[in-house]
Design a protein around this motif. Structure first.
Motif, short mmCIF file in Angstrom:
data_model
loop_
_atom_site.label_atom_id
_atom_site.label_comp_id
_atom_site.label_asym_id
_atom_site.label_seq_id
_atom_site.Cartn_x
_atom_site.Cartn_y
_atom_site.Cartn_z
N SER A 164 0.86 -1.19 0.00
CA SER A 164 0.00 0.00 0.00
C SER A 164 0.89 1.23 0.00
CB SER A 164 -0.90 0.02 1.24
OG SER A 164 -0.14 0.28 2.40
N ASP A 165 0.28 2.39 -0.16
CA ASP A 165 0.95 3.67 0.06
C ASP A 165 2.24 3.84 -0.74
OD1 ASP A 165 -0.79 4.83 2.38
OD2 ASP A 165 -0.35 2.76 2.98
N VAL A 166 2.18 3.43 -2.02
CA VAL A 166 3.33 3.66 -2.90
C VAL A 166 3.39 5.14 -3.30
CG1 VAL A 166 4.51 2.89 -5.00
CG2 VAL A 166 3.05 1.30 -3.75
N SER B 59 -7.70 -3.68 4.89
CA SER B 59 -8.30 -2.34 4.85
C SER B 59 -7.22 -1.34 4.42
CB SER B 59 -8.82 -1.97 6.24
OG SER B 59 -9.32 -0.64 6.26
N HIS B 60 -7.64 -0.21 3.85
CA HIS B 60 -6.63 0.85 3.67
C HIS B 60 -6.19 1.36 5.03
CE1 HIS B 60 -4.18 4.01 2.19
NE2 HIS B 60 -4.93 4.94 2.73
N GLY B 61 -7.18 1.61 5.90
CA GLY B 61 -6.85 2.02 7.26
C GLY B 61 -7.40 3.37 7.66
N PRO C 179 -4.62 12.95 4.80
CA PRO C 179 -4.14 12.91 6.19
C PRO C 179 -3.42 11.60 6.49
CG PRO C 179 -6.42 12.33 6.15
CD PRO C 179 -6.02 12.53 4.71
N ASP C 180 -2.23 11.44 5.93
CA ASP C 180 -1.55 10.17 6.13
C ASP C 180 -0.91 10.07 7.52
OD1 ASP C 180 -0.88 10.41 2.76
OD2 ASP C 180 -2.04 8.82 3.64
N GLU C 181 -0.82 11.18 8.20
CA GLU C 181 -0.31 11.14 9.57
C GLU C 181 -1.50 11.19 10.52
OE1 GLU C 181 2.74 10.56 10.46
OE2 GLU C 181 3.34 10.45 8.37
N GLY D 201 -7.68 4.05 -1.57
CA GLY D 201 -7.15 4.80 -0.43
C GLY D 201 -7.78 6.18 -0.40
N ASN D 202 -7.30 7.03 0.50
CA ASN D 202 -7.87 8.37 0.58
C ASN D 202 -7.37 9.28 -0.53
OD1 ASN D 202 -5.54 7.86 2.41
ND2 ASN D 202 -5.45 10.10 2.40
N ARG D 203 -6.36 8.83 -1.30
CA ARG D 203 -5.87 9.66 -2.39
C ARG D 203 -6.30 9.16 -3.77
NH1 ARG D 203 -0.89 12.44 -1.17
NH2 ARG D 203 -0.52 12.48 1.07
N GLY E 216 -2.78 -0.17 5.80
CA GLY E 216 -1.72 0.80 5.56
C GLY E 216 -2.13 2.15 6.10
N HIS E 217 -1.89 3.18 5.30
CA HIS E 217 -2.34 4.55 5.52
C HIS E 217 -1.51 5.34 6.52
CE1 HIS E 217 -4.96 8.02 5.62
NE2 HIS E 217 -5.14 7.87 6.92
N THR E 218 -1.19 4.76 7.66
CA THR E 218 -0.53 5.55 8.71
C THR E 218 0.96 5.72 8.48
OG1 THR E 218 -0.15 3.61 10.08
CG2 THR E 218 -2.21 4.80 10.44
N GLY F 96 -4.52 0.52 -1.30
CA GLY F 96 -4.81 1.96 -1.29
C GLY F 96 -3.61 2.87 -1.35
N ASP F 97 -3.87 4.09 -1.83
CA ASP F 97 -2.84 5.10 -2.03
C ASP F 97 -1.69 4.57 -2.88
OD1 ASP F 97 -4.47 6.78 -0.65
OD2 ASP F 97 -3.14 7.09 1.05
N LEU F 98 -2.06 3.80 -3.92
CA LEU F 98 -1.07 3.47 -4.94
C LEU F 98 -0.60 4.75 -5.60
CD1 LEU F 98 0.44 1.55 -6.84
CD2 LEU F 98 -1.64 1.42 -8.23
#
Ligand SMILES: [Mn+2]
Length: 254
Positions: free
Chosen positions: A19-21, A123-125, A179-181, A88-90, A205-207, A50-52
């Motif tokens: 995730s989160d690439v 989950s993406h998270g 908001p990845d943090e 993801g959120n992006r 992922g996500h965090t 998520g957030d590929l």
């Protein structure tokens, strides 16, 4: 809670979870590392949680440029192995046209994945980060059909402009598209999800805080990391799922 379901083929030996690439044109090193991994991994399936993409403003963005290059990689890999994609959120605006062209299979958030006699809840998270109430309100709004239809009706350049503005605002207020943090996953909600899904473990992922958190009942919350090959130190933590369970891999390790 609506839970998606995904089941591995009985003949498979390995599934990659990442995730989160955060792919974007300004990070060519990360793109190359991601492409190299997808083309070389012996995995039978790759599930992207998520957030590929750093931002995805609609499937028409793939018509040229950087998004075209990413789409070509996915299409090429999708001919040889199973690909799953969770929003993801992006990149929650990644849609049907893109999935059809690349072979990405949509994974609802959360999804119960079954393989090797094990059940993982994926989950993406971001939905678990309850402490950020402003973000959860924003998330609820942008996930509606009405918001997405209105946004996708805007010209491509206007969408790119608004996405940048949302990201800049989120850096200041921690409440926008990025908001990845976040405040970290809510432990009680994570336990409730696992109980309802009857899953052995949770993966999200996500965090950007890769870790393994023990949970009651011998369960574990596995957190994926983000990828970065453009500034030091390089990062790329992913999970390899086999009959032996999950193994944490650092692709950036020398
Ligand atoms: Mn995220």
């Amino acid at each position: 809670m609506n839970i998606g379901h995904w089941r591995a083929d009985a003949a498979w030996h390995r599934i990659d979870l990442l995730s989160d690439v955060h792919l974007h044109a300004g990070a060519p090193g990360t793109f190359e590392a991601w492409k190299r991994h997808l083309l070389r991994t012996p995995a039978d399936a790759v599930l992207i949680l998520g957030d590929l993409f750093e931002v995805w403003v609609g499937d028409d963005a793939r018509d040229d440029g950087f998004e075209r290059a990413c789409t070509d990689v996915l299409r090429s890999v999708g001919r040889k192995k199973a690909l799953g994609f969770m929003a993801g959120n992006r990149d929650f605006l990644l849609g049907t046209a893109m999935r059809r062209e690349t072979g990405l299979r949509e994974l609802p958030d959360p999804t119960l994945a079954q393989a090797f006699g094990q059940c993982l809840l994926l989950s993406h998270g971001d939905a678990l980060c309850l402490a950020d109430a402003a973000y959860q309100r924003f998330r609820a709004e942008v996930r509606t059909t009405a918001w997405q239809t209105a946004f996708l009706a805007l010209p491509l350049e206007e969408r790119r402009h608004r996405a940048r503005a949302m990201r800049d605002a989120s850096v200041q207020h921690q409440a926008g598209m990025a908001p990845d943090e976040c405040a970290d996953a809510d432990a009680a909600l994570a336990r409730a999800w696992l109980a309802e899904a009857r899953a052995d473990h949770l993966v999200h992922g996500h965090t950007h805080r890769p870790a393994t958190h023990p949970m009651p009942g011998g369960r574990t919350r596995w957190v994926l990391g983000d990828w970065n090959f453009d500034t030091l130190p390089h990062r790329a933590r992913m999970l390899v799922w086999t009959v032996k369970g999950l193994q944490d891999i650092d692709l950036a390790a020398p």
